[in-house]
Motif scaffolding. Sequence first.
Motif, PDB file in Angstrom:
ATOM      1  N   GLY A  38       0.825  -1.194   0.000  1.00  0.00           N
ATOM      2  CA  GLY A  38       0.000   0.000   0.000  1.00  0.00           C
ATOM      3  C   GLY A  38       0.865   1.251   0.000  1.00  0.00           C
ATOM      4  N   GLN A  39       0.302   2.364   0.449  1.00  0.00           N
ATOM      5  CA  GLN A  39       1.045   3.615   0.432  1.00  0.00           C
ATOM      6  C   GLN A  39       2.001   3.697   1.626  1.00  0.00           C
ATOM      7  OE1 GLN A  39      -2.762   5.882   1.119  1.00  0.00           O
ATOM      8  NE2 GLN A  39      -1.446   7.075   2.448  1.00  0.00           N
ATOM      9  N   VAL A  40       2.949   4.617   1.545  1.00  0.00           N
ATOM     10  CA  VAL A  40       3.883   4.875   2.640  1.00  0.00           C
ATOM     11  C   VAL A  40       3.255   5.890   3.583  1.00  0.00           C
ATOM     12  CG1 VAL A  40       6.147   5.761   3.264  1.00  0.00           C
ATOM     13  CG2 VAL A  40       5.882   4.363   1.198  1.00  0.00           C
ATOM     14  N   LEU A  41       3.181   5.547   4.850  1.00  0.00           N
ATOM     15  CA  LEU A  41       2.639   6.448   5.866  1.00  0.00           C
ATOM     16  C   LEU A  41       3.770   7.055   6.671  1.00  0.00           C
ATOM     17  CD1 LEU A  41      -0.345   4.294   7.176  1.00  0.00           C
ATOM     18  CD2 LEU A  41      -0.406   6.108   5.462  1.00  0.00           C
ATOM     19  N   THR A  42       3.715   8.334   6.908  1.00  0.00           N
ATOM     20  CA  THR A  42       4.725   9.002   7.721  1.00  0.00           C
ATOM     21  C   THR A  42       4.499   8.663   9.191  1.00  0.00           C
ATOM     22  OG1 THR A  42       3.438  11.004   8.044  1.00  0.00           O
ATOM     23  CG2 THR A  42       4.828  10.884   6.063  1.00  0.00           C
ATOM     24  N   LEU A  43       5.501   8.973   9.994  1.00  0.00           N
ATOM     25  CA  LEU A  43       5.372   8.734  11.424  1.00  0.00           C
ATOM     26  C   LEU A  43       4.200   9.510  12.000  1.00  0.00           C
ATOM     27  CD1 LEU A  43       6.385   7.526  14.076  1.00  0.00           C
ATOM     28  CD2 LEU A  43       7.984   9.445  14.253  1.00  0.00           C
ATOM     29  N   ALA A  44       4.026  10.718  11.525  1.00  0.00           N
ATOM     30  CA  ALA A  44       2.927  11.557  12.026  1.00  0.00           C
ATOM     31  C   ALA A  44       1.573  10.937  11.680  1.00  0.00           C
ATOM     32  CB  ALA A  44       3.028  12.968  11.444  1.00  0.00           C
ATOM     33  N   GLU A  45       1.455  10.363  10.478  1.00  0.00           N
ATOM     34  CA  GLU A  45       0.187   9.749  10.075  1.00  0.00           C
ATOM     35  C   GLU A  45      -0.111   8.502  10.899  1.00  0.00           C
ATOM     36  OE1 GLU A  45      -0.130  10.982   5.370  1.00  0.00           O
ATOM     37  OE2 GLU A  45       1.229   9.386   5.959  1.00  0.00           O
ATOM     38  N   VAL A  46       0.901   7.686  11.137  1.00  0.00           N
ATOM     39  CA  VAL A  46       0.691   6.490  11.953  1.00  0.00           C
ATOM     40  C   VAL A  46       0.358   6.891  13.388  1.00  0.00           C
ATOM     41  CG1 VAL A  46       1.725   4.350  12.774  1.00  0.00           C
ATOM     42  CG2 VAL A  46       2.208   5.147  10.463  1.00  0.00           C
ATOM     43  N   GLU A  47       1.059   7.922  13.888  1.00  0.00           N
ATOM     44  CA  GLU A  47       0.765   8.423  15.237  1.00  0.00           C
ATOM     45  C   GLU A  47      -0.682   8.899  15.330  1.00  0.00           C
ATOM     46  OE1 GLU A  47       2.515   8.508  17.935  1.00  0.00           O
ATOM     47  OE2 GLU A  47       4.665   8.452  17.463  1.00  0.00           O
ATOM     48  N   ALA A  48      -1.162   9.544  14.271  1.00  0.00           N
ATOM     49  CA  ALA A  48      -2.532  10.059  14.269  1.00  0.00           C
ATOM     50  C   ALA A  48      -3.542   8.922  14.318  1.00  0.00           C
ATOM     51  CB  ALA A  48      -2.764  10.924  13.034  1.00  0.00           C
ATOM     52  N   ILE A  49      -3.274   7.860  13.556  1.00  0.00           N
ATOM     53  CA  ILE A  49      -4.177   6.717  13.564  1.00  0.00           C
ATOM     54  C   ILE A  49      -4.212   6.087  14.953  1.00  0.00           C
ATOM     55  CG2 ILE A  49      -4.500   4.382  12.664  1.00  0.00           C
ATOM     56  CD1 ILE A  49      -3.377   5.362  10.008  1.00  0.00           C
ATOM     57  N   ALA A  50      -3.022   5.901  15.563  1.00  0.00           N
ATOM     58  CA  ALA A  50      -2.960   5.305  16.892  1.00  0.00           C
ATOM     59  C   ALA A  50      -3.678   6.167  17.916  1.00  0.00           C
ATOM     60  CB  ALA A  50      -1.503   5.091  17.293  1.00  0.00           C
ATOM     61  N   SER A  51      -3.517   7.455  17.784  1.00  0.00           N
ATOM     62  CA  SER A  51      -4.155   8.374  18.729  1.00  0.00           C
ATOM     63  C   SER A  51      -5.675   8.320  18.631  1.00  0.00           C
ATOM     64  CB  SER A  51      -3.648   9.794  18.484  1.00  0.00           C
ATOM     65  OG  SER A  51      -4.273  10.716  19.348  1.00  0.00           O
ATOM     66  N   GLU A  52      -6.197   8.114  17.384  1.00  0.00           N
ATOM     67  CA  GLU A  52      -7.647   8.073  17.181  1.00  0.00           C
ATOM     68  C   GLU A  52      -8.292   6.860  17.851  1.00  0.00           C
ATOM     69  OE1 GLU A  52      -8.121   8.161  12.995  1.00  0.00           O
ATOM     70  OE2 GLU A  52      -7.817  10.324  12.793  1.00  0.00           O
ATOM     71  N   ILE A  53      -7.592   5.702  17.791  1.00  0.00           N
ATOM     72  CA  ILE A  53      -8.242   4.470  18.254  1.00  0.00           C
ATOM     73  C   ILE A  53      -7.904   4.128  19.706  1.00  0.00           C
ATOM     74  CG2 ILE A  53      -8.322   3.504  15.927  1.00  0.00           C
ATOM     75  CD1 ILE A  53      -5.890   1.848  16.593  1.00  0.00           C
ATOM     76  N   LEU A  54      -6.926   4.816  20.293  1.00  0.00           N
ATOM     77  CA  LEU A  54      -6.532   4.502  21.662  1.00  0.00           C
ATOM     78  C   LEU A  54      -7.256   5.408  22.656  1.00  0.00           C
ATOM     79  CD1 LEU A  54      -2.659   3.987  21.398  1.00  0.00           C
ATOM     80  CD2 LEU A  54      -4.405   2.230  21.750  1.00  0.00           C
ATOM     81  N   ALA A  55      -7.824   4.783  23.662  1.00  0.00           N
ATOM     82  CA  ALA A  55      -8.365   5.549  24.786  1.00  0.00           C
ATOM     83  C   ALA A  55      -7.222   5.869  25.751  1.00  0.00           C
ATOM     84  CB  ALA A  55      -9.461   4.742  25.482  1.00  0.00           C
ATOM     85  N   ASP A  56      -7.509   6.660  26.768  1.00  0.00           N
ATOM     86  CA  ASP A  56      -6.463   7.097  27.688  1.00  0.00           C
ATOM     87  C   ASP A  56      -5.741   5.925  28.367  1.00  0.00           C
ATOM     88  OD1 ASP A  56      -6.913   9.706  27.047  1.00  0.00           O
ATOM     89  OD2 ASP A  56      -8.226  10.108  28.767  1.00  0.00           O
ATOM     90  N   PRO A  57      -6.445   4.887  28.856  1.00  0.00           N
ATOM     91  CA  PRO A  57      -5.710   3.778  29.507  1.00  0.00           C
ATOM     92  C   PRO A  57      -4.749   3.067  28.551  1.00  0.00           C
ATOM     93  CG  PRO A  57      -8.032   3.712  30.100  1.00  0.00           C
ATOM     94  CD  PRO A  57      -7.908   4.720  28.984  1.00  0.00           C
TER      95      PRO A  57
END
Length: 358
Positions: A38-57
Amino acid sequence: MARIDALLTQMRADFVDRALLQSDTTTQFQTSSGVTQGQVLTLAEVEAIASEILADPERLQLETTGRASVFYAGFQIAISRADGTLHLVITPAQPATLPPVNLIGAPPVMSASASSVEPNNSGQGKNSAAPVEIRGFNWGAFLLSWIWAIGHSTWIGLLGLIPIVGFVMRFVLGFKGNEWAWQNRRYNSLEDFKKAQKNWAMAGLVLAVGGFLLFPLPAAILFPVFARARENARKTSCQNNLKQISLGVMQWNTDHNNKYPTANTNEQLRDSVMPYINNQQVFVCPSDTVEDGTSDYQYNSQLSGANMDDVSDPAQTPMVWDKPSIEHLDGGNIAFADGHVKWFRKNEFDALIQPSVP
């Protein structure tokens, strides 16, 4: 949530069994028919995806332990961070284990068992960051060196075949072995990796202990051989000494009306023939470890001052021989009155050093 929702929609449509997102590298999708890119994702893009799906705990867990896992929209997402790289492994969740999910973007819920799921990115070369659990010293790589390197396609380990360099390479393989093994071979799971490396370590330990236990056997065989060869060389050197002494006596006889040197001690014989030999070391047997200034060779006192013509059988009359305190291979050397030198076993030697002069 638009980016992750679009990615999961694509995975459903393409029947993707597994997706690997890794910052600054090409996204990989695995299906029953193979692997696609697939496409190349930057660190910022991967961080954004992780941030969207992770709750605080879960976000706190990722920051403290370097990994977390959640269920989202029918998928299980394992997240890990190592050496500044963020990894997301996305697989369809088993229906029996799915918790209630809000498909329109409600905060994800993490099951108790999901926290133990580890991302498996082994066998992808330098793109495979070794999990924290496997970091440590690899005893299999240290003990088996280049053998382990061939088994793990770690070709730099072949430097272990080079003397001296190989010793250093053992430690390099020991410290870097787990990381290189994870990068160069595909493992089904973290447990599978640990089991394989444990087997290598056990094989190396068995080989090392076996070699240590078997070492005395060839040593017991070879050491007597080496000792005998060394003593044989000393015997030959001693014969050369006696030969030179015999030549010195013959020259003394020529200058003194065919008479043997008049000497009551071994040292008097040495002093008499020294002008013809001019080498003090000739009178020192190589098997004598004590240097006390005396001669190591016994002179036949019955020949002292005797005329050579009075000796009926010079070839059988001992003239100079090894002192009784010195032995060569359970025997000794004798120089005869005619100048020849020969080694005899102990019983023959003892019988011959009782000469009689007619």
